[in-house]
Design an enzyme around this catalytic site. Structure first.
Site, PDB file in Angstrom:
ATOM      1  N   SER A 129       1.118  -1.518  -0.337  1.00  0.00           N
ATOM      2  CA  SER A 129      -0.113   0.174   0.536  1.00  0.00           C
ATOM      3  C   SER A 129       1.085   0.885  -0.263  1.00  0.00           C
ATOM      4  CB  SER A 129      -1.570  -0.318   1.421  1.00  0.00           C
ATOM      5  OG  SER A 129      -0.915   0.963   1.745  1.00  0.00           O
ATOM      6  N   TYR A 142      -1.419  -0.925  10.783  1.00  0.00           N
ATOM      7  CA  TYR A 142      -1.834  -1.306   9.687  1.00  0.00           C
ATOM      8  C   TYR A 142      -0.461  -0.322   8.384  1.00  0.00           C
ATOM      9  CZ  TYR A 142      -4.401  -1.254   4.758  1.00  0.00           C
ATOM     10  OH  TYR A 142      -4.163  -1.520   3.493  1.00  0.00           O
TER      11      TYR A 142
END
Ligand SMILES: NC(=O)c1ccc[n+]([C@@H]2O[C@H](COP(=O)([O-])OP(=O)(O)OC[C@H]3O[C@@H](n4cnc5c(N)ncnc54)[C@H](OP(=O)(O)O)[C@@H]3O)[C@@H](O)[C@H]2O)c1
Length: 181
Positions: A129, A142
């Site tokens: 990501s 995360y």
């Protein structure tokens, strides 16, 4: 050509399965929800195998590798996030997140890379990501999991380059937002 995709029962993993099927790949789809996997396999047609596995458990990652020993492309994609101030988010959920987003990627990357080295061919795509490149207030865990995947993959890539290997490792870095979780 055969591809194994984790987290292929929905979202990005399912979309990648559709694209690879159109390109002629045989597929092995991995996720926890058996019904969703069956529905996806049915949608995709022939030569699609499913493996129901919770990849947050180390032994299940090893079993997946045993059940699908001969692949050309590994896509580590199964993952999830959570939002909130670090002291207010749930510890158990974060431990599961680290096991799914980090440990499972690590195990599968290592086991399949060893196979690929033995035949000097193969490809790995680790879905990370843009979160992997910056701090992530309100999504600290995360973002940290994705940073691990970016750095691990970059390190392996350098090793492969130095060895003039035919094996390729890449990362996919979509945009992330808190609304996603
Ligand atoms: N969507 C975005 O905007 C975005 C942005 C940046 C990065 N990403 C990354 O892209 C990847 C896919 O995200 P997505 O948005 O497509 O998510 P998604 O639609 O929620 O799909 C996640 C997939 O992972 C599987 N999964 C989750 N936990 C698992 C576990 N413990 N064991 C096995 N499978 C598990 C889920 O299936 P089951 O529930 O059936 O297990 C599902 O197939 C993730 O790594 C995510 O961090 C997504």
């Amino acid at each position: 050509m055969k591809a194994l995709i984790t987290g292929a029962s929905s979202g990005i993993g399912k979309d990648m399965a559709k694209v690879l099927k159109q390109k002629g790949y045989d597929l092995i789809l991995v996720a926890r929800d058996e019904q969703k996997l069956k529905d996806t396999a049915k949608e995709l047609g022939e030569n699609v195998q499913i493996i129901v596995a919770d990849l947050s458990q180390e032994e299940n990652c090893k079993k997946v590798h045993e059940q699908a020993p001969d692949i050309d492309l590994l896509i580590n994609n199964a993952g999830f996030g959570d939002c909130g101030e670090f002291t207010k988010t749930e510890l158990e959920k974060e431990i599961k997140m680290i096991q799914t987003n980090v440990t499972a990627y690590h195990i599968l990357t290592k086991l399949y890379l060893i196979d690929f080295e033995n035949k000097n061919k193969g490809q790995i795509l680790n879905v990370a990501s843009i979160a992997g490149f910056m701090p992530g207030p309100l999504m600290s865990t995360y973002y940290a999991t994705k940073a691990y995947i970016v750095r691990l993959s970059e390190g392996i890539r350098e090793e492969l380059k130095k060895a003039k290997s035919n094996i390729h490792i890449s990362i996919l870095c979509p945009r992330t937002s808190c609304n996603q979780f």
